[in-house]
Design a protein around this motif. Structure first.
Motif, PDB file in Angstrom:
ATOM      1  N   LEU A 132       5.706   4.610   1.302  1.00 46.11           N
ATOM      2  CA  LEU A 132       5.621   3.189   0.958  1.00 46.11           C
ATOM      3  C   LEU A 132       5.418   2.354   2.219  1.00 46.11           C
ATOM      4  CD1 LEU A 132       5.970   1.145  -1.429  1.00 46.11           C
ATOM      5  CD2 LEU A 132       8.341   0.979  -0.743  1.00 46.11           C
ATOM      6  N   ALA A 133       4.288   1.653   2.264  1.00 46.16           N
ATOM      7  CA  ALA A 133       3.917   0.792   3.408  1.00 46.16           C
ATOM      8  C   ALA A 133       3.929   1.554   4.737  1.00 46.16           C
ATOM      9  CB  ALA A 133       4.846  -0.416   3.479  1.00 46.16           C
ATOM     10  N   GLY A 134       3.799   2.869   4.668  1.00 48.11           N
ATOM     11  CA  GLY A 134       3.809   3.685   5.883  1.00 48.11           C
ATOM     12  C   GLY A 134       5.187   3.804   6.511  1.00 48.11           C
ATOM     13  N   LYS A 145      -5.309  13.244  -4.523  1.00 43.88           N
ATOM     14  CA  LYS A 145      -4.845  12.832  -3.187  1.00 43.88           C
ATOM     15  C   LYS A 145      -5.708  11.696  -2.659  1.00 43.88           C
ATOM     16  CE  LYS A 145      -3.047  16.301  -0.271  1.00 43.88           C
ATOM     17  NZ  LYS A 145      -3.282  17.465   0.607  1.00 43.88           N
ATOM     18  N   THR A 146      -5.087  10.837  -1.908  1.00 49.14           N
ATOM     19  CA  THR A 146      -5.856   9.816  -1.183  1.00 49.14           C
ATOM     20  C   THR A 146      -5.038   9.336   0.013  1.00 49.14           C
ATOM     21  OG1 THR A 146      -7.026   7.702  -1.361  1.00 49.14           O
ATOM     22  CG2 THR A 146      -5.043   7.903  -2.665  1.00 49.14           C
ATOM     23  N   ALA A 147      -5.727   8.892   1.038  1.00 51.13           N
ATOM     24  CA  ALA A 147      -5.024   8.465   2.255  1.00 51.13           C
ATOM     25  C   ALA A 147      -4.172   7.226   1.980  1.00 51.13           C
ATOM     26  CB  ALA A 147      -6.018   8.196   3.363  1.00 51.13           C
ATOM     27  N   PRO A 161       0.815  -1.225   0.000  1.00 48.88           N
ATOM     28  CA  PRO A 161       0.000   0.000   0.000  1.00 48.88           C
ATOM     29  C   PRO A 161       0.851   1.278   0.000  1.00 48.88           C
ATOM     30  CG  PRO A 161      -0.065  -1.074   2.149  1.00 48.88           C
ATOM     31  CD  PRO A 161       0.676  -1.994   1.242  1.00 48.88           C
ATOM     32  N   LEU A 162       0.349   2.298  -0.698  1.00 48.91           N
ATOM     33  CA  LEU A 162       1.036   3.594  -0.749  1.00 48.91           C
ATOM     34  C   LEU A 162       0.225   4.579   0.095  1.00 48.91           C
ATOM     35  CD1 LEU A 162       1.726   3.746  -4.615  1.00 48.91           C
ATOM     36  CD2 LEU A 162       3.091   2.621  -2.858  1.00 48.91           C
ATOM     37  N   ASP A 163       0.761   4.951   1.243  1.00 48.90           N
ATOM     38  CA  ASP A 163       0.049   5.849   2.152  1.00 48.90           C
ATOM     39  C   ASP A 163       0.315   7.312   1.804  1.00 48.90           C
ATOM     40  OD1 ASP A 163      -0.944   3.669   3.484  1.00 48.90           O
ATOM     41  OD2 ASP A 163       0.689   3.621   4.957  1.00 48.90           O
TER      42      ASP A 163
END
Lengths: 142, 131
Positions: free
Chosen positions: B118-120, B83-85, B65-67
């Protein structure tokens, strides 16, 4: 202790110091960056003058191996590890990696922040230093 | 005992390191094996006699996931933002903007900036300039 065993002990300590100096140098300058590069991250290779620092690592570890004084030994070991960590940080540009590509009028710049990995490596280094400190304070070790 | 503690400690850190590096390795592997893991498609339609409508589709097919995803595209002074979370596998974002036809024809520089974590764990910024 006769002369023969003294010479053997001295040779063993020097050899141990030289080998551990080379190992610490290889670990921080080649093995850890090599493992991260294997993942596909764009790293620059170690500059040639880093080879001169190998002598410094060997000198520090040989001195630490020969010294009987636990405090000096601990300080020299800590210095070796801190120097290795500092070299690693400079090789990894303090965790900020940038790469740039240009083709057909399009330029792509990419910046990756790898500070979490550097924090982990610093934690490992300082934990081993702490382990050395505990070892120096309590004999036998742990 | 000292050697054992050192080895155990180093193995523990190596394990944490592997877990920490895995999302980055996975992302790079997916990008290499499929260049359309992350993509930006653009297109335009004539909106009316004076304006054209530019549209951007940002898509992601990766597993990591891309945060805090933030993409900006500059057409001269005009900016389109998406934009997105969290941008996850199979998700697409569409951004549209209206541009005067005369301005669209005379554009010489297009710039895009994509930022995400990347991955938070790893903040990444990609800047693309076309001139």
């Amino acid at each position: 202790m006769n002369l023969r065993s003294k010479v053997f002990k001295f040779t063993w300590k020097v050899s141990y110091g030289v080998l551990s100096g080379i190992l610490w140098y290889l670990l921080y300058v080649y093995i850890i960056p090599g493992l991260l590069a294997a993942v596909g991250l764009p790293f620059e290779e170690a500059p040639e003058f880093f080879m001169f620092l190998l002598a410094f690592f060997i000198a520090l570890q040989t001195s630490a191996s020969l010294l009987e004084n636990l405090v000096y030994r601990f300080l020299l070991n800590s210095l070796t590890k801190t120097l290795g960590l500092w070299l690693l940080f400079s090789l990894l540009n303090d965790g900020i990696l940038s790469t740039s590509r240009s083709a057909e009028g399009i330029t792509v710049n990419m910046t990756i922040d790898l500070t979490p990995i550097l924090f982990l490596l610093a934690s490992w280094t300082f934990t081993t230093i702490l382990l050395d400190l505990v070892g120096s304070m309590s004999k036998p070790y742990l | 005992m000292r050697g054992f503690v050192f080895v155990a400690l180093s193995l523990a850190f190596l394990g944490i390191g592997t877990i920490l590096v895995a999302p980055m390795a996975q992302f790079i592997y997916e990008e290499y094996s499929n260049p359309r893991t992350f993509y930006i498609d653009s297109g335009y339609t004539q909106h009316n006699s004076t304006h054209v409508e530019l549209s951007f589709t940002i898509g992601y097919n990766g597993t990591v996931p891309l945060d805090d995803f933030d993409a900006k595209i500059w057409f001269g002074e005009n900016v389109a933002e998406a934009k997105t979370a969290t941008l996850t596998r199979g998700q697409t974002i569409v951004s549209k903007m209206l541009l005067p036809t005369a301005e669209a024809e005379s554009l010489s520089t297009v710039k895009a900036r994509v930022k995400f974590v990347l991955a938070g764990i790893y903040p990444i910024e990609i800047l693309v300039t076309q001139s």
